[in-house]
Scaffold this active site. Structure first.
Site, PDB file in Angstrom:
ATOM      1  N   CYS A  86      -3.276 -10.029   5.018  1.00 20.06           N
ATOM      2  CA  CYS A  86      -3.145  -8.781   5.771  1.00 20.06           C
ATOM      3  C   CYS A  86      -3.141  -9.039   7.279  1.00 20.06           C
ATOM      4  O   CYS A  86      -4.084  -9.623   7.816  1.00 20.06           O
ATOM      5  CB  CYS A  86      -4.283  -7.838   5.420  1.00 20.06           C
ATOM      6  SG  CYS A  86      -4.149  -6.236   6.231  1.00 20.06           S
TER       7      CYS A  86
ATOM      8  N   GLY B  63       8.799  -8.224  -1.626  1.00 10.81           N
ATOM      9  CA  GLY B  63       8.163  -7.036  -1.087  1.00 10.81           C
ATOM     10  C   GLY B  63       9.179  -6.026  -0.608  1.00 10.81           C
ATOM     11  O   GLY B  63       9.773  -5.286  -1.388  1.00 10.81           O
TER      12      GLY B  63
ATOM     13  N   ALA C 199       0.831  -1.201   0.000  1.00  9.91           N
ATOM     14  CA  ALA C 199       0.000   0.000   0.000  1.00  9.91           C
ATOM     15  C   ALA C 199       0.866   1.253   0.000  1.00  9.91           C
ATOM     16  O   ALA C 199       1.814   1.362   0.769  1.00  9.91           O
ATOM     17  CB  ALA C 199      -0.924   0.011   1.214  1.00  9.91           C
TER      18      ALA C 199
END
Length: 384
Positions: A111, A237, A28
């Site tokens: 998440c 990531g 995000a």
């Protein structure tokens, strides 16, 4: 820097053939069009969007519609969806397919953010096997010929692991691949990822690719993960934060025709400037684009001889001209600093007891009261 060379493994996700078995993890506020384009300029792989909330998508929220818009250079187009209601997730997938907005769709069940898990979403959701099965089955059916994949965590905590059940359910539902972040929600991003769980998932899920995620800070880490776990590809990531050229190093490590860069300070300054330029284009607003690049300063210049005053000023820039002036003050010939620029970057946090709806762990079936809590779970939080 990696010098390891291996024959290029074939990775196919549905009809999508990748030149290297590498996927950019959704993050995000990070993996917007600007960052994805920059990563593509350095390497190859599948570059996934920021997490998109299904409810916001079906309601055609203006910000969400902008986030799912890809630059014309982005092929294949990959979007990650987050949702908790089977009908809403199905509707979001149908919108993407019917309007030709994606070539690949990923579902987020990883998440660990408390505001999400407290309502039963994210990494908490696969505990409810029936709900997970319905979401994935309906989404896969709605996707049709567009490959749909699932990204998840090991589970809620070490006493409530879900990844093997979830992997098998996803495989049976017809997904094109599964990816595992080898931590539990309780671990957040702390400690060391449990790569043995990736190997266990690979042994359990045999008809589709299994991708591994967690603690890939270098190309050597990616090669080692695949060798140790037998996984079919890697999801990267935090390791690429401030280092988008990692995708070029990964491509070279897996045998693709990519030249390794000399990441001296001049090269890094140029990458930082290019990122800022792409952000300005993405937001169509120079001030906003420059404000967004501020959070990347520490990542780009980790380990390099950039003084505290210059770092502080870069973290408050509001124009490309200001960035240019500050970068011109650096010793651009300063060499790559080696270990000082490598290793962990980004948030880690500490282990914590996951926030869950009352009685969530009492049963793997979804109670009626829990259904009400799920309605509030679709929030714009990063996952994975």
């Amino acid at each position: 820097m990696s010098s390891t060379l291996l024959p290029a493994p074939a990775l196919r996700i549905g009809p999508i053939a990748l030149d290297a078995p590498v996927v950019l993890a959704p993050m995000a506020g990070i993996t917007n069009t600007a960052f994805r384009r920059l990563c593509r300029e350095y390497g190859v792989g599948l570059y996934v969007s920021e997490m998109i909330t299904s409810r916001a998508l079906v309601e055609r929220n203006a910000t969400t519609m902008r986030l799912i818009t890809h630059h014309e250079s982005e092929t294949p187009r990959s979007i990650q969806l987050y949702g908790v209601d089977p009908a809403t997730v199905e509707g979001a997938v149908r919108l993407l397919v019917d309007e030709d907005r994606a070539d690949h769709i990923d579902l987020n069940f990883g998440c660990p953010v408390p505001k999400v898990t407290r309502k039963g979403g994210g990494a908490a959701l696969p505990w409810k096997l029936g709900l997970f099965r319905e979401i994935v089955t309906r989404a896969a059916r709605a996707a049709g010929d567009i490959p749909l994949t699932v990204k998840m965590r090991k589970g809620i905590d070490t006493d409530h692991l879900t990844f093997l059940d979830a992997g098998r359910i996803a495989e049976d539902a017809g997904v094109a691949a599964v990816a595992l972040h080898a931590r539990t929600a309780a671990e957040f991003y702390s400690g060391q990822a449990d790569w043995s769980a990736i190997a266990a998932l690979k042994a359990a899920v045999t008809s589709i690719p299994v991708l591994g995620n967690g603690d890939i800070w270098s190309a050597d880490d990616a090669v080692r993960m695949m060798a140790e776990t037998g996984c079919d590809g890697v999801v990267v990531g935090r390791g690429c934060l401030g280092r988008p050229w990692l995708f070029g190093e990964l491509a070279a490590a897996f045998g693709a025709d990519h030249r390794l860069v000399d990441a001296n300070l001049g090269f890094v300054a140029g990458a930082f400037r290019r990122h800022a330029e792409l952000l300005v284009e993405f937001f169509d607003d120079e001030d906003r684009g420059c404000r967004d690049i501020r959070k990347h300063v520490a990542w780009y210049f980790k380990g390099y001889p950039v003084g505290g005053d210059t770092r502080a000023r870069l973290a408050t820039v509001s124009s490309l001209a200001e960035i240019d002036d500050l970068l011109a003050t650096l010793d651009l010939a300063a060499p790559y600093p080696g270990a000082a620029a490598e290793g962990q970057r980004g948030r880690a946090g500490t282990p914590k007891r996951p926030a869950l709806p009352d009685g969530w762990l009492d049963s793997r079936d979804l109670a009626e009261e829990a259904t009400c809590a799920l309605a509030e779970a679709e929030l714009d939080h990063s996952g994975g």
